[in-house]
Scaffold this motif. Structure first.
Motif, mmCIF file in Angstrom:
data_model
loop_
_atom_site.group_PDB
_atom_site.id
_atom_site.type_symbol
_atom_site.label_atom_id
_atom_site.label_comp_id
_atom_site.label_asym_id
_atom_site.label_seq_id
_atom_site.Cartn_x
_atom_site.Cartn_y
_atom_site.Cartn_z
ATOM 1 N N MET A 60 111.695 102.325 29.657
ATOM 2 C CA MET A 60 110.247 102.120 29.568
ATOM 3 C C MET A 60 109.553 103.428 29.244
ATOM 4 O O MET A 60 110.049 104.504 29.585
ATOM 5 C CB MET A 60 109.707 101.533 30.875
ATOM 6 N N ASP A 61 108.433 103.314 28.580
ATOM 7 C CA ASP A 61 107.667 104.500 28.178
ATOM 8 C C ASP A 61 106.188 104.136 28.296
ATOM 9 O O ASP A 61 105.603 103.575 27.376
ATOM 10 C CB ASP A 61 108.029 104.889 26.743
ATOM 11 N N ILE A 62 105.589 104.453 29.451
ATOM 12 C CA ILE A 62 104.267 103.938 29.805
ATOM 13 C C ILE A 62 103.314 105.087 30.125
ATOM 14 O O ILE A 62 103.627 105.957 30.940
ATOM 15 C CB ILE A 62 104.365 103.010 31.038
ATOM 16 N N LEU A 63 102.142 105.085 29.486
ATOM 17 C CA LEU A 63 101.071 106.016 29.804
ATOM 18 C C LEU A 63 99.919 105.229 30.413
ATOM 19 O O LEU A 63 99.383 104.313 29.793
ATOM 20 C CB LEU A 63 100.596 106.744 28.545
ATOM 21 N N LEU A 64 99.547 105.597 31.636
ATOM 22 C CA LEU A 64 98.452 104.926 32.342
ATOM 23 C C LEU A 64 97.346 105.946 32.580
ATOM 24 O O LEU A 64 97.444 106.802 33.471
ATOM 25 C CB LEU A 64 98.953 104.343 33.669
ATOM 26 N N LEU A 65 96.295 105.875 31.768
ATOM 27 C CA LEU A 65 95.193 106.826 31.817
ATOM 28 C C LEU A 65 94.094 106.330 32.745
ATOM 29 O O LEU A 65 93.801 105.131 32.785
ATOM 30 C CB LEU A 65 94.613 107.051 30.422
ATOM 31 N N SER A 66 93.466 107.263 33.445
ATOM 32 C CA SER A 66 92.379 106.884 34.345
ATOM 33 C C SER A 66 91.198 106.309 33.586
ATOM 34 O O SER A 66 90.551 105.373 34.046
ATOM 35 C CB SER A 66 91.920 108.093 35.162
ATOM 36 N N ASN A 67 90.903 106.874 32.409
ATOM 37 C CA ASN A 67 89.694 106.499 31.684
ATOM 38 C C ASN A 67 89.883 106.786 30.206
ATOM 39 O O ASN A 67 90.952 107.242 29.782
ATOM 40 C CB ASN A 67 88.484 107.278 32.226
ATOM 41 N N GLY A 68 88.838 106.537 29.417
ATOM 42 C CA GLY A 68 88.936 106.724 27.979
ATOM 43 C C GLY A 68 88.506 108.088 27.487
ATOM 44 O O GLY A 68 89.149 108.674 26.620
ATOM 45 N N LYS A 69 87.413 108.634 28.031
ATOM 46 C CA LYS A 69 86.878 109.903 27.542
ATOM 47 C C LYS A 69 86.464 110.800 28.699
ATOM 48 O O LYS A 69 86.112 110.321 29.785
ATOM 49 C CB LYS A 69 85.657 109.675 26.641
ATOM 50 N N ILE A 70 86.489 112.107 28.429
ATOM 51 C CA ILE A 70 85.900 113.078 29.348
ATOM 52 C C ILE A 70 84.940 113.945 28.548
ATOM 53 O O ILE A 70 84.916 113.892 27.311
ATOM 54 C CB ILE A 70 86.966 113.948 30.044
ATOM 55 N N ALA A 71 84.141 114.740 29.225
ATOM 56 C CA ALA A 71 83.165 115.596 28.553
ATOM 57 C C ALA A 71 83.841 116.492 27.536
ATOM 58 O O ALA A 71 84.894 117.077 27.797
ATOM 59 C CB ALA A 71 82.422 116.446 29.586
ATOM 60 N N GLY A 72 83.245 116.563 26.362
ATOM 61 C CA GLY A 72 83.789 117.388 25.302
ATOM 62 C C GLY A 72 84.706 116.656 24.347
ATOM 63 O O GLY A 72 85.102 117.205 23.320
ATOM 64 N N ASN A 73 85.055 115.414 24.686
ATOM 65 C CA ASN A 73 85.904 114.601 23.812
ATOM 66 C C ASN A 73 85.059 113.759 22.875
ATOM 67 O O ASN A 73 84.058 113.170 23.292
ATOM 68 C CB ASN A 73 86.797 113.676 24.635
ATOM 69 N N HIS A 132 86.823 111.499 20.848
ATOM 70 C CA HIS A 132 87.685 110.350 20.572
ATOM 71 C C HIS A 132 88.257 109.786 21.876
ATOM 72 O O HIS A 132 88.566 110.538 22.797
ATOM 73 C CB HIS A 132 88.826 110.733 19.632
ATOM 74 N N VAL A 133 88.395 108.478 21.920
ATOM 75 C CA VAL A 133 88.953 107.833 23.100
ATOM 76 C C VAL A 133 90.400 108.297 23.284
ATOM 77 O O VAL A 133 91.140 108.471 22.312
ATOM 78 C CB VAL A 133 88.874 106.289 22.963
ATOM 79 N N MET A 134 90.779 108.578 24.512
ATOM 80 C CA MET A 134 92.122 109.039 24.907
ATOM 81 C C MET A 134 92.429 110.459 24.451
ATOM 82 O O MET A 134 93.555 110.928 24.597
ATOM 83 C CB MET A 134 93.225 108.099 24.393
ATOM 84 N N GLU A 135 91.465 111.162 23.916
ATOM 85 C CA GLU A 135 91.722 112.486 23.339
ATOM 86 C C GLU A 135 92.249 113.472 24.375
ATOM 87 O O GLU A 135 93.056 114.358 24.050
ATOM 88 C CB GLU A 135 90.451 113.031 22.697
ATOM 89 N N PHE A 136 91.822 113.358 25.617
ATOM 90 C CA PHE A 136 92.252 114.319 26.630
ATOM 91 C C PHE A 136 93.761 114.242 26.889
ATOM 92 O O PHE A 136 94.363 115.188 27.396
ATOM 93 C CB PHE A 136 91.471 114.139 27.942
ATOM 94 N N ALA A 137 94.383 113.115 26.535
ATOM 95 C CA ALA A 137 95.833 112.961 26.703
ATOM 96 C C ALA A 137 96.552 113.018 25.363
ATOM 97 O O ALA A 137 97.635 112.458 25.206
ATOM 98 C CB ALA A 137 96.137 111.643 27.406
#
Length: 245
Positions: A1-14, A16-21
C-alpha cells in the motif's frame, strides 16, 4: 500500500492544493509511475466537481508530473473506473456526503481492493483522510444529509482528526477540539484518535506508518485514560498500525 493522508488542502503561502506535501506527492507518483489519476470529488459542496478536478490537475501540472486527472463523477461506470485507475485522489469537503456516496455507489470494496491488494497509490486530504479511518466518527463536519453512514474504508486501524487545532477561543464556552475528542474516547475507550494539524500528513508505505510536517507542528495522540502524547516527524508511530479497533 502507498497512502498519503493529508490534514488539509492548503496552508498559508500555497497557491495550489496539496502543495505543502509536494515532495511526498512527487516521490509517490514517480515511484508508482501513476499516470491515470481518478479524483473522487463527492465531498465538494460549495463549488463544482469539475472545478475541483481542474484545481487538482493544476497542482500536478505545477509539480511537473505527467499525470491526467479525471473526475469520478463523470464516469458512467464508477466501479470500473476505480479498477482501471493508476491512482486514487480524494478531495476534502463534507465527509458525511462523501462517505454515503461511496457506499451508495458500491465503491468501498473496489477502493479497498485497489489500495490494499493492488497497491494503487491513494492521496486524500481532509474528508479524504477521514474516510481512510475505520469510521468517520472523528470528522469535524456536520452530518448535513440524512441516512448518514459511519463505517468507511478502514485503510488504517485508528481514528484521525484532520485540521486538528489545539486552541481555546476567548469568549467561547463550548467544547474545545480536545474536549470533543475526549468525549469520543469516553464512549469508545479502545479507539485512539490521531490529531493532525494543518500542513501535516501521514504516509503508509507497505504497512510502515510515518508522520510528516511542512511547519514543524506535531501530531497529537489521544488515548482513553492517558494524557495526550505529541509526536514529531521522524518519531516512531508504527505501533498505531498494530492497533485493533
Amino acid at each position: 500500500m502507498d497512502i498519503l493522508l493529508l490534514s488539509n488542502g492548503k496552508i498559508a503561502g500555497n497557491n495550489h492544493v496539496m502543495e505543502f506535501a509536494s515532495e511526498a506527492i512527487i516521490e509517490q507518483i514517480q515511484r508508482t509511475k501513476a499516470k491515470n489519476l481518478v479524483l473522487i470529488p463527492y465531498a465538494v459542496i460549495r463549488s463544482s466537481h469539475d472545478d475541483r478536478v481542474a484545481l487538482v490537475q493544476q497542482t500536478f501540472d505545477h509539480l511537473g508530473l505527467d499525470c491526467k486527472v479525471t473526475g469520478l463523477h463523470r464516469s458512467e461506470d464508477p466501479v470500473k473506473t476505480i479498477q482501471e485507475a493508476d491512482g486514487i485522489l480524494v478531495s476534502g469537503g463534507n465527509t458525511w456526503v462523501l462517505n454515503k456516496t461511496l457506499h451508495d455507489l458500491g465503491l468501498i470494496g473496489p477502493i479497498r481492493k485497489a489500495v490494499l491488494d493492488n497497491g494503487v497509490p491513494y492521496i486524500g486530504w481532509s474528508a479524504g483522510t477521514n474516510i481512510g479511518c475505520p469510521t468517520i466518527r472523528t470528522t469535524n463536519d456536520m452530518p448535513i444529509i440524512t441516512g448518514a453512514i459511519l463505517p468507511s474504508l478502514n485503510l488504517v486501524p485508528f481514528q484521525i482528526n484532520p485540521h486538528y487545532l489545539e486552541a481555546s477561543v476567548e469568549g467561547h464556552f463550548g467544547e474545545t477540539r480536545d474536549e470533543r475528542i475526549q468525549e469520543f474516547l469516553e464512549v469508545n475507550k479502545h479507539e485512539p484518535v490521531v490529531g493532525i494539524p494543518e500542513g501535516t500528513w501521514l504516509h503508509i508505505l507497505d504497512g510502515k506508518l510515518s508522520y510528516h510536517t511542512a511547519n514543524e507542528k506535531p501530531l497529537k495522540l489521544f488515548s482513553h485514560g492517558k494524557e495526550p502524547v505529541y509526536y514529531g516527524a521522524g518519531d516512531d508511530i508504527q505501533f498505531l498500525m498494530e492497533h485493533s479497533c
